[in-house]
Design a protein around this motif. Structure first.
Motif, PDB file in Angstrom:
ATOM      1  N   MET A 313       0.794  -1.448  -0.012  1.00 34.89           N
ATOM      2  CA  MET A 313       0.247  -0.133  -0.052  1.00 34.89           C
ATOM      3  C   MET A 313       0.809   1.378   0.117  1.00 34.89           C
ATOM      4  N   ALA A 314       1.818   1.277   1.003  1.00 32.62           N
ATOM      5  CA  ALA A 314       2.860   2.255   0.866  1.00 32.62           C
ATOM      6  C   ALA A 314       3.543   2.497  -0.336  1.00 32.62           C
ATOM      7  N   THR A 315       3.932   1.419  -1.064  1.00 33.35           N
ATOM      8  CA  THR A 315       4.548   1.553  -2.610  1.00 33.35           C
ATOM      9  C   THR A 315       3.709   2.342  -3.351  1.00 33.35           C
ATOM     10  N   ASN A 316       2.566   1.766  -3.526  1.00 34.92           N
ATOM     11  CA  ASN A 316       1.248   2.250  -4.417  1.00 34.92           C
ATOM     12  C   ASN A 316       1.107   3.748  -4.162  1.00 34.92           C
ATOM     13  N   ALA A 317       0.946   4.309  -2.846  1.00 30.87           N
ATOM     14  CA  ALA A 317       0.898   5.490  -2.541  1.00 30.87           C
ATOM     15  C   ALA A 317       2.209   6.182  -3.070  1.00 30.87           C
ATOM     16  N   VAL A 318       3.430   5.747  -3.161  1.00 33.71           N
ATOM     17  CA  VAL A 318       4.376   6.658  -3.805  1.00 33.71           C
ATOM     18  C   VAL A 318       4.397   6.624  -5.131  1.00 33.71           C
ATOM     19  N   LEU A 321       1.749   9.235  -5.948  1.00 33.19           N
ATOM     20  CA  LEU A 321       2.284  10.668  -5.839  1.00 33.19           C
ATOM     21  C   LEU A 321       3.310  11.011  -6.914  1.00 33.19           C
ATOM     22  N   ALA A 322       4.337   9.945  -7.304  1.00 35.94           N
ATOM     23  CA  ALA A 322       5.273  10.037  -8.438  1.00 35.94           C
ATOM     24  C   ALA A 322       4.517  10.529  -9.808  1.00 35.94           C
ATOM     25  N   MET A 323       3.474   9.913 -10.067  1.00 30.24           N
ATOM     26  CA  MET A 323       2.724  10.065 -11.016  1.00 30.24           C
ATOM     27  C   MET A 323       2.073  11.463 -11.199  1.00 30.24           C
ATOM     28  N   LEU A 324       1.451  11.836 -10.104  1.00 28.44           N
ATOM     29  CA  LEU A 324       0.791  13.299  -9.974  1.00 28.44           C
ATOM     30  C   LEU A 324       2.022  14.288 -10.256  1.00 28.44           C
ATOM     31  N   ALA A 325       3.088  14.133  -9.632  1.00 32.63           N
ATOM     32  CA  ALA A 325       4.171  14.899  -9.549  1.00 32.63           C
ATOM     33  C   ALA A 325       4.642  15.072 -11.315  1.00 32.63           C
ATOM     34  N   SER A 343       3.676  -0.118 -15.720  1.00 27.72           N
ATOM     35  CA  SER A 343       4.668  -1.069 -15.427  1.00 27.72           C
ATOM     36  C   SER A 343       4.919  -1.044 -13.990  1.00 27.72           C
ATOM     37  N   ALA A 344       5.210  -0.147 -13.359  1.00 26.82           N
ATOM     38  CA  ALA A 344       5.621  -0.362 -12.009  1.00 26.82           C
ATOM     39  C   ALA A 344       4.460  -0.797 -10.985  1.00 26.82           C
ATOM     40  N   ALA A 345       3.399  -0.422 -11.208  1.00 27.76           N
ATOM     41  CA  ALA A 345       2.302  -0.810 -10.664  1.00 27.76           C
ATOM     42  C   ALA A 345       1.955  -2.350 -10.779  1.00 27.76           C
ATOM     43  N   LEU A 346       2.071  -2.866 -12.110  1.00 27.18           N
ATOM     44  CA  LEU A 346       2.009  -4.307 -12.490  1.00 27.18           C
ATOM     45  C   LEU A 346       3.000  -5.100 -11.399  1.00 27.18           C
ATOM     46  N   MET A 347       4.448  -4.683 -11.469  1.00 27.64           N
ATOM     47  CA  MET A 347       5.369  -5.484 -10.891  1.00 27.64           C
ATOM     48  C   MET A 347       5.237  -5.365  -9.552  1.00 27.64           C
ATOM     49  N   VAL A 348       4.650  -4.195  -8.781  1.00 22.73           N
ATOM     50  CA  VAL A 348       4.654  -4.144  -7.482  1.00 22.73           C
ATOM     51  C   VAL A 348       3.398  -5.236  -6.859  1.00 22.73           C
ATOM     52  N   ASN A 349       2.306  -5.108  -7.523  1.00 23.01           N
ATOM     53  CA  ASN A 349       1.137  -5.579  -7.314  1.00 23.01           C
ATOM     54  C   ASN A 349       0.913  -7.014  -7.811  1.00 23.01           C
TER      55      ASN A 349
END
Length: 514
Positions: A313-318, A321-325, A343-349
């Protein structure tokens, strides 16, 4: 030599009539729900271009121009829906929903006010697509959780973004500045009092719309439940069960009850309540499809998905936030940013390749369908703009005005600014209609600033109700809404708001009459 001008006038008039017929036919059929958006956005304008005498080669060129104007939006939309679908499936937005409900105590009016303020802050950069990408994924789960209409979310966000578009870097002000040759910052300085007035009226409008929504939810037996109301219920066993369910709906942790444990049942990520045939019928969500959203499963959350670990969850939040930035800073093109984010979301989740492909298949239907609609909108935009239909329509629209009304032409165009947004794109409104109105009005003794301000204020609120706005198709895809229903739901509130702002600005002297 005398025949050529007459022939040209006839050709322009015919082009205007064909363009008007295309727009009216398509908009009417979409509003009535008699035609699918993809069909209406492709078949009707192509037919109109053929009737106007254009060849298939020319129509193909128009299509190419239109496609290039929406391609980035379509690509961004597909990957954005996939990205936020995975985030929603992981339950990332659940804490935000619980916190917001707890702070507002399920108050629909407070949520409406919060929506317009959040959209205003997010739209300070003037980019409609990025604002929708921030506001809708953040608030849509909350609206669905409280049984509020997703079309209300679109309406409030669109009105707020329209008010913020008065900034000098907003699209309409920039276009108007280019047409009349006045610096956009100078134009904006005169609009500052109007913008402040509009923001105040926007909050009032949000309160009124929130009260209307509250009454609608209550009338359908789905009024939000506040914790104190729950505590006043009887202490019987049935009431105890109701208290637990309602506390869950209000996102307050349910109290454990004594007794044998119940068999496990699938739960959804948003409310963690039982689903399926034994799911209790609660009072919080309306069942009417117009208000529940036709595509409430646009995020594709699985009811039987396990709880997400905290580190994930913490990684997804980061990641979010990175995407919005990235979107705000404009370091990377938005489509590329979402490709990397997905791509990052798929690898994390979903660490396994098989699970990654399954996740894409699970959420891909809504993404592809909405992307296809945006591409079809490119066909419509390209044909209407590059065939000259919109320019001819804008010119002929003011040519039929009686001479006695010429001194008030800018006020008339301002009054009907929002309806005109349904038949003219933003470019056509400012690059084709505004020069004609400004030329005629100044000949009648009206100042250029008066013309620009009247046209701007009357039109700017309706930017995101027009099918010509590419960012609107992005918003519709994110919210799982239909453009016809959006127009039916939002047209009159937005038009009334526009007229009220224009009238008050004139009455208070914020906009000069002449």
């Amino acid at each position: 030599m005398l025949i050529l001008p007459h022939t040209r006038i006839q050709e322009d008039t015919m082009l205007s009539l064909i363009g008007l017929a295309v727009i009216v036919t398509m908009t009417t059929l979409l509003i009535l729900g008699r035609i699918a958006p993809i069909v209406g956005l492709t078949v009707i304008p192509v037919t109109g271009a053929l009737v106007a005498g254009y060849t298939f080669t020319e129509i193909g060129d128009f299509f190419g121009e239109g496609l290039s104007s929406v391609l980035n939006v379509a690509v961004m939309l597909v990957f954005a829906i996939l990205f936020f679908a995975i985030m929603n499936q992981a339950g990332l937005f659940d804490p935000l929903v619980r916190l917001t409900v707890k702070l507002t105590r399920g108050n629909v009016v407070a949520i409406c006010v919060g929506t317009v303020l959040l959209a205003a802050v997010c739209h300070l950069d003037g980019a409609g697509a990025s604002t929708f990408l921030i506001v809708i994924p953040a608030l849509l789960p909350l609206y669905r959780h409280l049984g509020m209409s997703p079309y209300l979310l679109l309406l409030l966000a669109a009105m707020s973004m329209g008010v913020l578009n008065m900034l000098p870097w907003g699209g309409p002000v920039g276009r108007a500045s280019a047409v009349v040759g006045i610096d956009p910052v100078e134009l904006w300085r005169g609009l500052i009092p109007v913008q402040i007035l509009s923001l105040v009226l926007l909050v009032i409008a949000a309160v009124l719309l929130g009260l209307r929504e509250q009454r609608r939810i209550a009338a359908r037996g789905g009024a939000p439940v506040i914790e104190e109301d729950v505590q006043e219920e009887s202490s019987s066993e049935a009431a105890a069960e109701t208290r637990v369910e309602e506390r869950e709906l209000a996102t307050v942790a349910p109290a454990a009850r004594p007794g044998p444990p119940a068999p496990p049942t699938p739960t959804s990520h948003l409310d963690r309540r039982p689903v399926g045939p034994h799911r209790p019928r609660h009072r919080f969500r309306p069942e009417h499809p117009d208000f529940a959203g036709d595509n409430d499963d646009v995020w594709g959350a699985h009811d039987d998905a396990p709880a997400t670990p905290r580190w994930r969850m913490a990684t997804n939040a980061v990641l979010v936030l990175a995407m919005l930035a990235l979107l705000i800073s404009d370091i990377l093109p938005a489509p590329l940013a979402f490709m990397l984010g997905l791509s990052a979301a798929l690898m994390v989740n979903h660490p396994r390749v098989k699970d990654q492909m399954e996740a894409i298949k699970s959420h891909g239907g809504s993404a592809v369908a909405t992307g296809a609609i945006v591409l079809a909108a490119g066909c419509f935009l390209g044909i209407m703009e590059h065939s000259g239909m919109l320019d001819s329509l804008a010119t002929d629209a003011v040519a039929i005005l009686p001479s006695a009304l010429v001194p008030y032409l800018h006020l008339i165009v301002g009054f009907f600014g929002l309806p005109l947004e349904l038949v003219l794109s933003t470019d056509a409104h400012y690059f084709a209609l505004l020069p004609v109105v400004e030329g005629i009005s100044t000949e009648a003794g009206v100042g250029t600033l008066s013309v620009v301000y009247a046209v701007l204020v009357g039109n700017i609120i309706g930017t995101f109700i027009s099918p010509f706005a590419a960012a609107l198709w992005l918003a519709l895809g994110l919210a799982g809404c239909d453009i016809g229903k959006h127009i039916r739901y939002s047209f009159f509130p937005m038009w009334i708001f526009s007229v009220v702002v224009l009238v008050l600005a004139l009455a208070l002297g914020l906009i000069p009459w002449s």
